[in-house]
Design a protein around this motif. Structure first.
Motif, PDB file in Angstrom:
ATOM      1  N   CYS A 277     102.914  33.362   4.815  1.00  0.00           N
ATOM      2  CA  CYS A 277     102.636  33.116   6.229  1.00  0.00           C
ATOM      3  C   CYS A 277     101.183  32.763   6.495  1.00  0.00           C
ATOM      4  CB  CYS A 277     103.020  34.339   7.062  1.00  0.00           C
ATOM      5  SG  CYS A 277     101.963  35.773   6.731  1.00  0.00           S
ATOM      6  N   SER A 278     100.375  32.756   5.443  1.00  0.00           N
ATOM      7  CA  SER A 278      98.949  32.452   5.610  1.00  0.00           C
ATOM      8  C   SER A 278      98.393  31.932   4.307  1.00  0.00           C
ATOM      9  CB  SER A 278      98.176  33.710   6.029  1.00  0.00           C
ATOM     10  OG  SER A 278      96.770  33.483   6.007  1.00  0.00           O
ATOM     11  N   ARG A 311     102.851  41.490   7.125  1.00  0.00           N
ATOM     12  CA  ARG A 311     104.305  41.710   7.131  1.00  0.00           C
ATOM     13  C   ARG A 311     104.935  41.157   8.421  1.00  0.00           C
ATOM     14  NH1 ARG A 311     102.993  46.424   4.092  1.00  0.00           N
ATOM     15  NH2 ARG A 311     102.435  47.564   5.993  1.00  0.00           N
ATOM     16  N   MET A 312     104.256  41.345   9.542  1.00  0.00           N
ATOM     17  CA  MET A 312     104.792  40.864  10.822  1.00  0.00           C
ATOM     18  C   MET A 312     104.864  39.331  10.828  1.00  0.00           C
ATOM     19  SD  MET A 312     103.273  41.541  14.637  1.00  0.00           S
ATOM     20  CE  MET A 312     101.779  40.599  14.295  1.00  0.00           C
ATOM     21  N   TYR A 313     103.804  38.684  10.356  1.00  0.00           N
ATOM     22  CA  TYR A 313     103.776  37.219  10.311  1.00  0.00           C
ATOM     23  C   TYR A 313     104.841  36.689   9.347  1.00  0.00           C
ATOM     24  CZ  TYR A 313      99.522  36.288  13.064  1.00  0.00           C
ATOM     25  OH  TYR A 313      98.614  36.141  14.082  1.00  0.00           O
ATOM     26  N   SER A 318     109.970  33.909   8.279  1.00  0.00           N
ATOM     27  CA  SER A 318     111.281  33.941   7.634  1.00  0.00           C
ATOM     28  C   SER A 318     112.400  33.724   8.648  1.00  0.00           C
ATOM     29  CB  SER A 318     111.465  35.277   6.912  1.00  0.00           C
ATOM     30  OG  SER A 318     112.693  35.312   6.233  1.00  0.00           O
ATOM     31  N   ASP A 319     112.270  34.337   9.826  1.00  0.00           N
ATOM     32  CA  ASP A 319     113.297  34.177  10.860  1.00  0.00           C
ATOM     33  C   ASP A 319     113.399  32.721  11.312  1.00  0.00           C
ATOM     34  OD1 ASP A 319     113.889  36.856  10.773  1.00  0.00           O
ATOM     35  OD2 ASP A 319     112.694  37.385  12.542  1.00  0.00           O
ATOM     36  N   GLU A 320     112.264  32.062  11.531  1.00  0.00           N
ATOM     37  CA  GLU A 320     112.277  30.667  11.973  1.00  0.00           C
ATOM     38  C   GLU A 320     112.866  29.759  10.898  1.00  0.00           C
ATOM     39  OE1 GLU A 320     111.679  29.369  14.885  1.00  0.00           O
ATOM     40  OE2 GLU A 320     111.104  31.275  15.797  1.00  0.00           O
ATOM     41  N   LEU A 321     112.489  30.004   9.653  1.00  0.00           N
ATOM     42  CA  LEU A 321     113.049  29.198   8.570  1.00  0.00           C
ATOM     43  C   LEU A 321     114.549  29.420   8.438  1.00  0.00           C
ATOM     44  CD1 LEU A 321     110.237  29.632   5.871  1.00  0.00           C
ATOM     45  CD2 LEU A 321     110.788  27.548   7.144  1.00  0.00           C
ATOM     46  N   ASP A 322     115.000  30.670   8.657  1.00  0.00           N
ATOM     47  CA  ASP A 322     116.445  30.955   8.647  1.00  0.00           C
ATOM     48  C   ASP A 322     117.172  30.074   9.660  1.00  0.00           C
ATOM     49  OD1 ASP A 322     116.183  32.900   6.710  1.00  0.00           O
ATOM     50  OD2 ASP A 322     116.239  34.586   8.110  1.00  0.00           O
ATOM     51  N   ASP A 323     116.599  29.975  10.868  1.00  0.00           N
ATOM     52  CA  ASP A 323     117.248  29.207  11.939  1.00  0.00           C
ATOM     53  C   ASP A 323     117.302  27.718  11.599  1.00  0.00           C
ATOM     54  OD1 ASP A 323     117.581  31.544  13.349  1.00  0.00           O
ATOM     55  OD2 ASP A 323     115.842  31.232  14.662  1.00  0.00           O
ATOM     56  N   ILE A 324     116.193  27.192  11.079  1.00  0.00           N
ATOM     57  CA  ILE A 324     116.171  25.759  10.752  1.00  0.00           C
ATOM     58  C   ILE A 324     117.112  25.467   9.584  1.00  0.00           C
ATOM     59  CG2 ILE A 324     114.711  23.855   9.963  1.00  0.00           C
ATOM     60  CD1 ILE A 324     112.345  25.244  11.352  1.00  0.00           C
ATOM     61  N   TYR A 377     103.718  28.870   8.656  1.00  0.00           N
ATOM     62  CA  TYR A 377     103.786  29.656   9.887  1.00  0.00           C
ATOM     63  C   TYR A 377     103.316  28.822  11.081  1.00  0.00           C
ATOM     64  CZ  TYR A 377     103.125  33.588  13.124  1.00  0.00           C
ATOM     65  OH  TYR A 377     103.200  34.433  14.198  1.00  0.00           O
ATOM     66  N   GLY A 378     102.184  28.140  10.908  1.00  0.00           N
ATOM     67  CA  GLY A 378     101.681  27.310  11.999  1.00  0.00           C
ATOM     68  C   GLY A 378     102.678  26.232  12.390  1.00  0.00           C
ATOM     69  N   ALA A 379     103.350  25.649  11.382  1.00  0.00           N
ATOM     70  CA  ALA A 379     104.258  24.538  11.659  1.00  0.00           C
ATOM     71  C   ALA A 379     105.505  24.977  12.415  1.00  0.00           C
ATOM     72  CB  ALA A 379     104.645  23.859  10.353  1.00  0.00           C
ATOM     73  N   VAL A 380     106.182  26.046  11.947  1.00  0.00           N
ATOM     74  CA  VAL A 380     107.500  26.361  12.513  1.00  0.00           C
ATOM     75  C   VAL A 380     107.491  27.543  13.482  1.00  0.00           C
ATOM     76  CG1 VAL A 380     108.656  25.405  10.487  1.00  0.00           C
ATOM     77  CG2 VAL A 380     108.201  27.847  10.581  1.00  0.00           C
ATOM     78  N   VAL A 381     106.434  28.337  13.503  1.00  0.00           N
ATOM     79  CA  VAL A 381     106.366  29.450  14.457  1.00  0.00           C
ATOM     80  C   VAL A 381     105.492  29.079  15.644  1.00  0.00           C
ATOM     81  CG1 VAL A 381     105.718  31.870  14.810  1.00  0.00           C
ATOM     82  CG2 VAL A 381     106.739  31.158  12.637  1.00  0.00           C
ATOM     83  N   ASP A 382     104.245  28.669  15.360  1.00  0.00           N
ATOM     84  CA  ASP A 382     103.328  28.319  16.452  1.00  0.00           C
ATOM     85  C   ASP A 382     103.539  26.906  16.955  1.00  0.00           C
ATOM     86  OD1 ASP A 382     102.171  30.808  16.380  1.00  0.00           O
ATOM     87  OD2 ASP A 382     100.477  30.200  15.112  1.00  0.00           O
ATOM     88  N   GLY A 383     104.046  26.041  16.087  1.00  0.00           N
ATOM     89  CA  GLY A 383     104.222  24.645  16.494  1.00  0.00           C
ATOM     90  C   GLY A 383     102.941  23.853  16.483  1.00  0.00           C
ATOM     91  N   LEU A 384     101.907  24.390  15.866  1.00  0.00           N
ATOM     92  CA  LEU A 384     100.618  23.703  15.736  1.00  0.00           C
ATOM     93  C   LEU A 384     100.099  23.921  14.318  1.00  0.00           C
ATOM     94  CD1 LEU A 384      98.816  24.653  19.082  1.00  0.00           C
ATOM     95  CD2 LEU A 384      99.450  22.338  18.373  1.00  0.00           C
ATOM     96  N   THR A 385      99.775  22.840  13.639  1.00  0.00           N
ATOM     97  CA  THR A 385      99.315  22.980  12.270  1.00  0.00           C
ATOM     98  C   THR A 385      98.517  21.750  11.859  1.00  0.00           C
ATOM     99  OG1 THR A 385     100.030  23.595  10.035  1.00  0.00           O
ATOM    100  CG2 THR A 385     101.358  21.956  11.172  1.00  0.00           C
ATOM    101  N   VAL A 386      98.124  21.727  10.590  1.00  0.00           N
ATOM    102  CA  VAL A 386      97.468  20.561   9.995  1.00  0.00           C
ATOM    103  C   VAL A 386      98.284  20.136   8.774  1.00  0.00           C
ATOM    104  CG1 VAL A 386      95.143  21.054  10.862  1.00  0.00           C
ATOM    105  CG2 VAL A 386      95.926  22.117   8.726  1.00  0.00           C
TER     106      VAL A 386
END
Length: 467
Positions: A277-278, A311-313, A318-324, A377-386
């Motif tokens: 996640c980081s 662990r929280m991140y 993991s939850d977002e990747l599960d959904d996709i 994490y930035g890509a699929v949770v926050d929706g902002l990444t590089v």
């Protein structure tokens, strides 16, 4: 007449009884003879008896000699047992108390022995695993090392070894060799905090009683993965870090690899742990001294957030990747090209480029949250990444759908960049989700080596590519 007949009957019964008793006696004698194997008297026979008793911790046993008691055999037995208990390795070392008696029976001398054993007689089982014949081993540094490594491999805290030689010959040499191994052998360096030992002399051999104090929190011997190649080292790091452990431990079968080499592999491994996640904040590694054919390497990855936050991140990612993943699987796609396309589209639909993180990256002013933004994490949770987040999110979903994929860090036209390498139908192809998203184009999906070279994509020096 009646009295004579009565007397004859009595005599007949008496005779039949005597015959029956004699037959029974002969049967018993025959049975006993079938169960025993009488031997000639010798010191070796008594030594074997005592050694076999000790090996099985038998409280008592019996030996039959062919000689009768009148041959002076009892005195010979007494002196032999006294001598063996005093100096022969097995009885002298492991038998605390011996009692015996001799009897003359059935034409044999029967030696009956009872024994009480030392508390550590159980160590004989370990000795037998390494030295099945329990014969003294010729002393050498190599044989000493093999014995110590066997103890470490089996996690023993105590070990007994017997070597040929005398106390005078081996005492100084043993101390020097153990010290050398502790400083230079990879297994001794990694596992052992301290060795303690005692050396005792017996007839024809010396015993080394070794105590091993282990360092805490070490990976068990049989869990240390052997690494025979760069990809093997990277796989070990990825497997370890992806499982939530921060320290990867491996056995390097190429002892020439050094810290610089390992650090160059860390970057590749961390980039391809796509579900982290980081980004890691930094790496550290420890190498055992170069010795023989291998070295043990410990490689740490440290993250810019505490364990609870990590662990929280990770759980959110993991939850977002599960959904996709579930959304893509629900489409029922079976063609690999179409699956790659679905993953590409899902990643680009989930995120957009973060100029603030890009600027902070150039200035090396990243916060812990920005390190997370540079991951999947930035890509699929926050929706902002590089670019790193695009590439890692793409690989994370490819991994889940069993599609070959690799994250590559490098430069594109001289600018730091990240993209993906694929292997499909035996051919290498490339995907750059970042350029397709920011340029509103599709030309960077599944492009070939020719375009790759023309667009001046270059992997970082030392970054490992699998295909």
């Amino acid at each position: 007449m009646k009295n004579k007949r009565k007397l004859c009957n009595i005599l007949l019964v008496t005779l039949l009884t005597a015959i029956f008793i004699f037959a029974g006696y002969m049967f018993i004698v025959s049975s006993l003879e079938d169960d025993i194997t009488p031997v000639d008297f010798s010191q070796e026979a008594i030594s074997d008896l005592l050694c076999n008793m000790a090996l099985e911790a038998q409280p008592q046993s019996t030996l039959y000699f062919k000689h009768s008691m009148g041959d002076g055999i009892e005195d010979k037995i007494d002196s032999t047992i006294y001598d063996l208990h005093e100096s022969d390795y097995m009885p002298a070392r492991f038998v605390q108390k011996l009692n015996w008696e001799c009897k003359n029976r059935l034409g044999y001398t029967i030696l009956s022995v009872s024994a009480e054993y030392a508390e550590d007689v159980w160590l004989l089982d370990d000795m037998l695993e390494y030295n099945p014949k329990l014969v003294p081993v010729e002393y050498s540094k190599q044989n000493l090392k093999d014995w110590i490594i066997d103890a470490i491999r089996n996690g023993r805290e105590y070990a007994l070894g017997i070597f040929s030689g005398t106390l005078k010959e081996l005492e100084t040499k043993l101390a020097a060799d153990i010290e050398y191994l502790h400083k230079n052998n990879s297994d001794c360096c990694y596992f052992i905090d301290r060795f303690d030992w005692q050396i005792s002399e017996y007839t024809g051999c010396v015993e080394v009683d070794l105590s091993l104090k282990y360092l805490a929190n070490k990976v068990p011997y049989d869990k240390i993965m052997p690494a025979t190649s760069e990809i093997g080292v990277i796989d070990c790091m990825m497997d370890t870090w992806s499982s939530g452990k921060s320290v990867a431990v491996m056995r390097l079968l190429d002892p020439s690899w050094d810290h610089e080499k390992l650090f160059s592999l860390c970057k590749t491994a961390e980039a391809n742990c796509a579900e982290l996640c980081s980004e890691g904040a930094y790496f550290n590694c420890k190498l055992s001294p170069r010795y023989a054919d291998d070295r043990i390497a410990e490689v740490w990855i440290d993250f810019p957030m505490d364990d609870d936050e990590l662990r929280m991140y990770n759980a959110r990612l993991s939850d977002e990747l599960d959904d996709i993943e579930a959304m893509i699987r629900a489409k029922g796609i079976t063609d690999d090209n179409e699956l790659y396309r679905a993953i590409h589209d899902a990643v680009n639909a989930a995120t957009r480029y973060d100029d603030d993180v890009a600027e902070a990256t150039k200035k090396q002013e990243l916060t812990p949250q920005m390190h997370a933004a540079r991951s999947a994490y930035g890509a699929v949770v926050d929706g902002l990444t590089v670019c790193t987040g695009y590439a890692r999110a793409f690989k994370a979903l490819c991994d889940r759908l069993d599609l070959p994929c690799w994250v590559v860090y490098g430069e594109q036209e001289g600018e730091a960049h990240a993209w993906n390498m694929l292997l499909i139908d035996g051919k290498v192809r490339y995907v750059d989700c970042t350029f397709n998203d920011t340029g509103d184009t599709d030309e960077y999906f599944m492009f070939d080596q020719h375009k790759y070279n023309n667009e001046k994509y270059v992997a970082d020096e030392g970054f490992v590519l699998p295909w």
